[in-house]
Design a protein around this motif. Structure first.
Motif, PDB file in Angstrom:
ATOM      1  N   LEU A   1       7.568  -7.245  -0.302  1.00 20.80           N
ATOM      2  CA  LEU A   1       6.663  -6.817   0.759  1.00 20.80           C
ATOM      3  C   LEU A   1       6.796  -5.330   1.020  1.00 20.80           C
ATOM      4  CD1 LEU A   1       7.118  -9.793   3.259  1.00 20.80           C
ATOM      5  CD2 LEU A   1       5.218  -9.404   1.693  1.00 20.80           C
ATOM      6  N   GLY A   2       8.034  -4.813   0.930  1.00 27.29           N
ATOM      7  CA  GLY A   2       8.221  -3.376   1.080  1.00 27.29           C
ATOM      8  C   GLY A   2       7.562  -2.596  -0.037  1.00 27.29           C
ATOM      9  N   LEU A   3       7.632  -3.117  -1.264  1.00 27.23           N
ATOM     10  CA  LEU A   3       6.958  -2.475  -2.396  1.00 27.23           C
ATOM     11  C   LEU A   3       5.447  -2.466  -2.216  1.00 27.23           C
ATOM     12  CD1 LEU A   3       8.933  -3.984  -5.442  1.00 27.23           C
ATOM     13  CD2 LEU A   3       8.952  -1.594  -4.711  1.00 27.23           C
ATOM     14  N   LEU A   4       4.932  -3.504  -1.575  1.00 18.60           N
ATOM     15  CA  LEU A   4       3.486  -3.704  -1.492  1.00 18.60           C
ATOM     16  C   LEU A   4       2.821  -2.757  -0.505  1.00 18.60           C
ATOM     17  CD1 LEU A   4       1.406  -5.710  -2.730  1.00 18.60           C
ATOM     18  CD2 LEU A   4       1.698  -7.100  -0.678  1.00 18.60           C
ATOM     19  N   VAL A   5       3.557  -2.322   0.510  1.00 16.78           N
ATOM     20  CA  VAL A   5       2.936  -1.540   1.576  1.00 16.78           C
ATOM     21  C   VAL A   5       2.869  -0.061   1.206  1.00 16.78           C
ATOM     22  CG1 VAL A   5       5.030  -0.961   2.872  1.00 16.78           C
ATOM     23  CG2 VAL A   5       2.869  -1.291   4.084  1.00 16.78           C
ATOM     24  N   PHE A   6       1.849   0.607   1.745  1.00 11.06           N
ATOM     25  CA  PHE A   6       1.703   2.052   1.589  1.00 11.06           C
ATOM     26  C   PHE A   6       1.945   2.678   2.964  1.00 11.06           C
ATOM     27  CE2 PHE A   6      -0.642   0.288  -1.928  1.00 11.06           C
ATOM     28  CZ  PHE A   6      -0.342   1.143  -2.981  1.00 11.06           C
ATOM     29  N   PRO A   7       3.057   3.410   3.147  1.00 11.58           N
ATOM     30  CA  PRO A   7       3.353   3.981   4.463  1.00 11.58           C
ATOM     31  C   PRO A   7       2.226   4.829   5.032  1.00 11.58           C
ATOM     32  CG  PRO A   7       5.269   4.151   3.024  1.00 11.58           C
ATOM     33  CD  PRO A   7       4.135   3.666   2.178  1.00 11.58           C
ATOM     34  N   SER A   8       1.506   5.543   4.173  1.00 11.01           N
ATOM     35  CA  SER A   8       0.395   6.375   4.665  1.00 11.01           C
ATOM     36  C   SER A   8      -0.685   5.518   5.310  1.00 11.01           C
ATOM     37  CB  SER A   8      -0.202   7.185   3.508  1.00 11.01           C
ATOM     38  OG  SER A   8      -0.691   6.314   2.488  1.00 11.01           O
ATOM     39  N   ALA A   9      -0.908   4.305   4.782  1.00 15.15           N
ATOM     40  CA  ALA A   9      -1.910   3.410   5.372  1.00 15.15           C
ATOM     41  C   ALA A   9      -1.435   2.879   6.720  1.00 15.15           C
ATOM     42  CB  ALA A   9      -2.193   2.250   4.419  1.00 15.15           C
ATOM     43  N   LEU A  10      -0.105   2.693   6.865  1.00 11.18           N
ATOM     44  CA  LEU A  10       0.430   2.245   8.150  1.00 11.18           C
ATOM     45  C   LEU A  10       0.217   3.291   9.230  1.00 11.18           C
ATOM     46  CD1 LEU A  10       3.860   0.545   7.290  1.00 11.18           C
ATOM     47  CD2 LEU A  10       1.669  -0.544   7.734  1.00 11.18           C
ATOM     48  N   LEU A  11       0.389   4.562   8.867  1.00 12.48           N
ATOM     49  CA  LEU A  11       0.247   5.632   9.851  1.00 12.48           C
ATOM     50  C   LEU A  11      -1.165   5.702  10.410  1.00 12.48           C
ATOM     51  CD1 LEU A  11       2.370   8.443   8.126  1.00 12.48           C
ATOM     52  CD2 LEU A  11       2.990   7.031  10.099  1.00 12.48           C
ATOM     53  N   ARG A  12      -2.153   5.336   9.598  1.00  9.89           N
ATOM     54  CA  ARG A  12      -3.545   5.428  10.052  1.00  9.89           C
ATOM     55  C   ARG A  12      -3.865   4.408  11.141  1.00  9.89           C
ATOM     56  NH1 ARG A  12      -4.553   6.656   4.440  1.00  9.89           N
ATOM     57  NH2 ARG A  12      -4.969   4.452   3.955  1.00  9.89           N
ATOM     58  N   VAL A  13      -3.104   3.300  11.185  1.00 12.16           N
ATOM     59  CA  VAL A  13      -3.365   2.275  12.206  1.00 12.16           C
ATOM     60  C   VAL A  13      -2.198   2.175  13.190  1.00 12.16           C
ATOM     61  CG1 VAL A  13      -4.850   0.931  10.665  1.00 12.16           C
ATOM     62  CG2 VAL A  13      -2.384   0.437  10.755  1.00 12.16           C
ATOM     63  N   ALA A  14      -1.313   3.165  13.182  1.00 15.63           N
ATOM     64  CA  ALA A  14      -0.059   3.068  13.938  1.00 15.63           C
ATOM     65  C   ALA A  14      -0.284   2.857  15.427  1.00 15.63           C
ATOM     66  CB  ALA A  14       0.795   4.318  13.697  1.00 15.63           C
TER      67      ALA A  14
END
Length: 489
Positions: free
Chosen positions: A289-302
């Protein structure tokens, strides 16, 4: 023929990540940080936007690994469920797993609709994704902090987290189907729910009993093959229930409960083996699951995701808990602790793969928000569990299971059993010699655990309050001995 060394690189990377996760779990325990959070971070660091640079975006593989992991987590949870402790919380657990999940779905869906500007079906789908608690997340955190919980709180959390996953899976699958077929009426999924629960429950009960008989009668040549048999049984029970249109997750959990509360050969060894297997699968799942996520995409919906997550923790979960337990005898402190221990783990992220693979509009937003909710839930709730438990005065010392030199493998017939009987304070047998107690001849006092000592019982041995006595004999006679030892002056 030359061997391509690059084909072995994934094995090396996987082993390195697994070893790093084990070290991280020890470090997390010392720092008070939940190990599950560290597993996620290790996966994110190894991913495409981290130093590791591993490019992984296969939702199908993630879903398959997640389903297998969840099935074994639920089966292992069933094996550890003590039905005598669960029976008093049965109604409360079922209420939390059904009404609680529905209320959480509706409240989180309403907030997501206004904050994320999603349509109502998609907002409710997000609510359903994060509606269930995660048993493995909850109890791994409790183990790390050596935290016990008083009264019926722990068995209620165990039972709720075991039976609310099938409810959440049904809601996610049903809402995904409605979003994929806009013309379909919402009430058409009600028969699907009844079918899944009935088939899953009945098959879990029946196949659990079949599994007990099979374990005791198959007589395999090597002891190690029984672990292979148990894996095959989990796959068979889940697969058969799912193919017939039932809930495979409910089936494996109920089958695990049936096995865990029955006598079968190599029971203790298999429980320990499944515990280790579950932990391995859990680490692997969080790394993937950690491999699957893109941190930059998380920041956009933070910001909106943080608002939804805080609403879930401080409003939706407490309201759902108090409403679901409105008519229960549990005290307010216990209900408040149950409300706060609503950790979200790998299950919500696994559930997001269903709308992603069905190409539901805004499915990627659901994935990113759900991932953010899991991160904040583990970070905030996971790190504050001991503090909240002490504040509510529901904490207790986790009971250490002593290492005992004698292990007993039941025959499976149920005719004889090795049972540990603790001599309570003020017992009528305390201070008396075993020979003077005139216990039935068919019962054998095998060993006495007295503090850190192991005492070999003889007729002249005097029992003391606090002694843990291992007694071998027919079950009815053991119950008679337990009753006499339990009498107080």
């Amino acid at each position: 023929m030359d061997h391509d060394a690059t084909a072995d690189l994934p094995i090396l990377i996987g082993a390195a990540l697994l070893l790093l996760s084990l070290f991280a779990s020890k470090l997390g325990g010392r720092l008070g940080i939940p190990a599950l959070l560290l597993f996620l971070f290790i996966g994110m660091l190894a991913g495409s936007e981290g130093p590791g640079g591993i490019d992984f975006e296969n939702y199908r593989v993630t879903q398959n690994v997640g389903v297998i992991t969840l099935a074994f987590i639920l089966f292992s949870g069933g094996l550890e469920t003590n039905w005598q402790h669960t029976r008093p919380v049965l109604k409360m657990g079922l209420s939390l797993a059904t009404l609680g999940v529905l209320l959480t779905t509706g409240m989180v869906g309403a907030v997501a609709h206004f904050l994320l500007h999603l349509n109502w079906p998609t907002s409710l789908l997000l609510g359903a994704v994060v509606s269930s608690t995660d048993a493995s997340a909850i109890f791994s955190v409790l183990r790390e902090h050596s935290l016990g919980l008083r009264g019926h709180i722990k068995p209620l959390l165990e039972f709720e987290s075991g039976v609310n996953d099938p409810m959440a899976v049904f809601l996610v699958v049903g809402l995904t189907e409605l979003l994929s077929n806009p013309g379909q009426a919402w009430y058409t999924i009600i028969p699907l729910f009844l079918k899944q629960m009935v088939i899953g429950g009945v098959l879990g009960l029946l196949l659990g009993r079949v599994a007990v008989r099979l374990m005791n009668s198959i007589n395999l040549a090597f002891d190690g093959l029984y672990s292979v048999l148990s894996v095959a049984l989990v796959g068979l029970i889940y697969g058969l229930a799912a193919v017939l249109g039932g809930s495979g997750f409910l089936a494996v959990y109920i089958a695990g409960v049936v096995l865990g509360n029955s006598n079968f050969i190599h029971k203790r060894t298999l429980r320990l083996w499944h515990d280790g297997l579950t932990y391995l699968l859990e680490i692997g799942m969080f790394l993937v699951l950690g491999l699957l996520v893109f941190p930059s995409a998380l920041l956009r919906v933070a910001l909106p995701a943080l608002a939804v997550s805080l609403f879930l923790m401080f409003v939706a979960r407490p309201v759902a808990t108090y409403v679901s337990l409105a008519f229960s005898p549990m005290k307010k402190r216990g209900k408040s602790m149950v409300a706060w221990v609503g950790l979200r783990g790998a299950v919500p992220i696994i559930l997001t793969t269903f709308p992603l693979l069905a190409h539901v509009p805004n499915a990627q937003i659901i994935f990113n928000v759900a991932f953010f909710i899991v991160l904040t839930s583990i970070l905030i709730q996971g790190t504050t569990l001991p503090l909240v438990a002490r504040w509510l005065r529901v904490d207790a010392e986790a009971q250490d299971i002593p290492v005992k030199p004698l292990l007993y493998t039941p025959s499976g017939t149920g005719r004889t059993n090795l049972t540990e009987i603790v001599v309570p304070e003020g017992s009528v047998v305390a201070g008396q010699r075993i020979v003077d107690l005139a216990f039935p001849l068919d019962v054998l006092f095998v060993l006495i655990y007295r503090g850190d000592e192991h005492v070999v019982p003889r007729g002249s041995t005097r029992l003391q309050a606090g002694d843990a006595v291992q007694v071998l004999g027919p079950q009815p006679i053991i119950e008679e001995v337990q009753a006499r030892v339990g009498q107080t002056v």
